[in-house]
Design an enzyme around this catalytic site. Structure first.
Site, PDB file in Angstrom:
ATOM      1  N   CYS A  23     -11.135  -5.573 -53.396  1.00  0.00           N
ATOM      2  CA  CYS A  23     -11.147  -6.468 -52.228  1.00  0.00           C
ATOM      3  C   CYS A  23     -10.801  -5.711 -50.943  1.00  0.00           C
ATOM      4  CB  CYS A  23     -10.139  -7.595 -52.485  1.00  0.00           C
ATOM      5  SG  CYS A  23      -9.718  -8.579 -51.041  1.00  0.00           S
ATOM      6  N   CYS A  26      -7.662  -6.965 -49.229  1.00  0.00           N
ATOM      7  CA  CYS A  26      -6.466  -6.556 -49.966  1.00  0.00           C
ATOM      8  C   CYS A  26      -6.122  -5.098 -49.664  1.00  0.00           C
ATOM      9  CB  CYS A  26      -6.676  -6.733 -51.463  1.00  0.00           C
ATOM     10  SG  CYS A  26      -7.078  -8.416 -51.956  1.00  0.00           S
TER      11      CYS A  26
END
Length: 98
Positions: A23, A26
């Site tokens: 991600c 993230c």
């Protein structure tokens, strides 16, 4: 995750971040979380949980996307949000419940 369960029942705030290595949001949160861990050492417990490796925790905490942040205090969920967050917002939220 016995350490997580014990922390959730403790009196200090517990911030969980559910993330995924793939991600991009993230990945951008990683340095923010590292700084937060350093700053909040001894004040709050901070757990970074790789969601793809922990589907049972994803289900238990009803996490549907990455990154998701959940703050617990005294065994109760007190705040939840998802998406990229600035350091100041995460720190302020912990400070409200310490």
């Amino acid at each position: 995750m016995e350490k997580l369960q014990a922390a959730l029942q403790g009196s200090r705030p517990v911030l969980m971040e559910f993330y995924a290595t793939w991600c991009p949001h993230c990945q951008r949160m990683m340095p923010v979380m590292a700084e937060l861990k350093d700053e909040m050492d001894g004040v709050a417990e901070i757990f970074q949980i790789e969601g793809d490796d922990n589907p049972e925790l994803m289900d238990k905490f009803n996490v549907k996307g990455y990154p998701t942040f959940i703050l617990y205090k005294d065994g109760q969920e007190v705040w939840r949000d998802s998406g990229e967050k600035p350091y100041s917002e995460l720190k302020d939220m912990i400070d409200r419940f310490k």
